[in-house]
Design an enzyme around this catalytic site. Structure first.
Site, short mmCIF file in Angstrom:
data_model
loop_
_atom_site.label_atom_id
_atom_site.label_comp_id
_atom_site.label_asym_id
_atom_site.label_seq_id
_atom_site.Cartn_x
_atom_site.Cartn_y
_atom_site.Cartn_z
N HIS A 184 0.69 -1.14 -0.36
CA HIS A 184 -0.48 0.16 0.31
C HIS A 184 1.31 0.73 0.45
O HIS A 184 0.26 2.71 -0.15
CB HIS A 184 -0.81 0.27 1.43
CG HIS A 184 -1.98 -0.95 1.30
ND1 HIS A 184 -1.95 -2.23 2.00
CD2 HIS A 184 -2.98 -1.11 0.39
CE1 HIS A 184 -3.11 -2.65 2.15
NE2 HIS A 184 -3.62 -1.98 0.83
N GLU B 146 -7.88 -12.78 5.13
CA GLU B 146 -6.48 -11.60 4.90
C GLU B 146 -6.37 -11.72 6.47
O GLU B 146 -5.02 -11.91 6.42
CB GLU B 146 -7.13 -11.17 3.75
CG GLU B 146 -6.05 -10.20 3.84
CD GLU B 146 -6.61 -9.12 2.69
OE1 GLU B 146 -5.91 -7.66 2.61
OE2 GLU B 146 -7.46 -9.86 1.83
N HIS C 66 -3.55 -15.16 0.74
CA HIS C 66 -3.80 -13.99 -0.37
C HIS C 66 -2.21 -13.73 -0.65
O HIS C 66 -1.48 -13.75 0.21
CB HIS C 66 -3.76 -12.99 1.29
CG HIS C 66 -3.73 -11.73 0.92
ND1 HIS C 66 -3.10 -10.71 1.50
CD2 HIS C 66 -4.65 -10.55 0.56
CE1 HIS C 66 -2.63 -9.66 0.76
NE2 HIS C 66 -3.78 -9.19 0.38
#
EC number: 4.2.1.90
Length: 392
Positions: free
Chosen positions: A22, A268, A318
């Site tokens: 991110h 996740e 994930h």
């Protein structure tokens, strides 16, 4: 041959991509208007970075053996994780045989129980564990997947997570998972926009391509139920991580509510065999998605996968790139893998942990043969500036 012992454990941090995917510059699809638990507040709705999703940064764990072999791994954990590694966990590794991974995991987990169990502590333990597997495989001059029992298939097949499933189909992926853009706080108009986006993508990809929605812990049971029932018209294959991770009761209710044939997935942000035992025994989902860099590492994923197999539940880890690829290729109950589209516009295939790792493999036409280089088969990019904040 006598097995070497662990000589040094070192923890570094790095910013800008890497395991904390991110941590991207502006304009990236992963930081666009996406439904999150913070989207109930308008000021945090447009960007996930606005509420600090990227504050941790990447943790790099490096473990050196007495014969000079070095194993490493990356995960999300940043400076907090580096502190935990250097100040607490290193004592349980240094001086131990490189083979004693189960014992080292056990001591790391139970010594942190009073402040850990999940979250950044388990991320950190996961990173250490992955570095231990990388080290052991390099000592034995084998890929990690051989230590896990060997491959059960010749190649991996992938679905793609990103903003453009239509482009993912052109690249050969078997399906595309969209980020849900609008949550309950945006009302019926937002729900309609979610359905319109799904309908648009279905019209582009046709009927024979999987479409899924990633809801990133942002919904409640009534909204998720409405979304699932309405999305069934467009052939939604599964609806993912609709609720906060600890709402096992909500997941069980949602699974009863969704249309027949649609799967509920989550996991996740779950950790350890005990967390996944709750999901499985309460019949919360049809497939689980542990992140090997967060759930406890390979050592714990082995146990999680066995639990899921006994419950006839698929395990589709994930993201996590090579760390999941080496596992998925060895397990029958992991029939396909996820590839996170890290190109800013999701319009090309680039390595998930770019630019941090070198030799990181990517799917070609949606498929991949897992490389047979020792360890996880990747190297740290020397051009990435690593900082060791808690050197001993």
């Amino acid at each position: 041959m006598a097995m070497p012992t662990i000589r040094h454990v070192r923890a570094f941090i790095v910013r800008g991509g890497g395991a904390d995917y991110h941590d991207q510059p502006g304009g990236h699809w992963i930081d666009d208007h996406i439904s999150t638990p913070m989207a109930r507040y308008p000021e945090y709705r447009q960007s996930r970075q606005s509420f600090g999703i990227n504050v941790l940064g990447t943790l790099v764990v490096e473990i050196e053996a007495s014969d000079g072999t070095v194993g490493f791994a990356v995960t999300t954990g940043g400076e907090i994780g580096a502190f935990i590694v250097e100040k607490h966990l290193a004592r349980f590794l240094e001086g131990q045989l490189v083979t004693d991974i189960e014992k080292m995991w056990d001591q790391m987990y139970f010594s942190t129980l009073y402040y850990g169990r999940k979250g950044v502590v388990l991320n950190t333990i996961s990173g250490v564990d992955l570095a231990l597997w990388d080290l052991l495989a390099k000592v034995r001059k084998e890929p990690v997947y051989q230590l896990l029992g060997g491959p059960v298939r010749d190649e991996l097949v992938f679905y793609a997570t990103g903003a453009r499933p239509d482009l993912a189909k052109e690249m050969g992926f078997i399906g595309g998972k969209l980020p849900l853009q609008h949550g309950p706080a945006e009302g019926d108009a937002g729900l309609r926009q979610n359905l319109d986006k799904l309908a648009e993508m279905r019209s582009r990809v046709g009927d024979d391509f999987w479409l899924m929605y990633d809801c990133w812990m942002s919904l409640d049971v009534p909204y998720a139920t409405r979304l699932a029932q309405a999305a069934h018209e467009y052939g939604l294959k599964w609806i993912e991580e609709c609720l906060p991770p600890d709402d096992y009761w909500g997941y069980a209710e949602l699974r009863r509510n969704v249309p027949r044939g649609m799967m509920v997935s989550t996991g996740e942000h779950e950790a350890t065999r005990w967390g996944f035992r709750m999901l499985l025994e309460m019949q919360c989902c049809d497939l689980i998605q542990p992140d090997v860099g967060w759930c406890g590492g390979i050592t714990e994923l082995i146990k999680i996968s066995a639990l899921a197999d006994a419950h006839n539940v698929m395990v589709v880890p994930h993201g996590s790139s090579v760390y999941s690829y080496h596992f998925v290729v060895t397990r029958h109950n992991s029939p396909f893998a996820e590839f996170l589209m890290m190109a800013p516009k999701a319009d090309e295939v680039v390595p998930m942990f770019t630019p941090l790792l070198l030799d990181e493999p990517v799917p070609v036409n949606g498929r991949m043969k897992v490389p047979d280089a020792p360890g996880f088969g990747v190297r740290l990019n020397p051009e990435c500036a690593l900082v060791r904040p808690y050197a001993r």
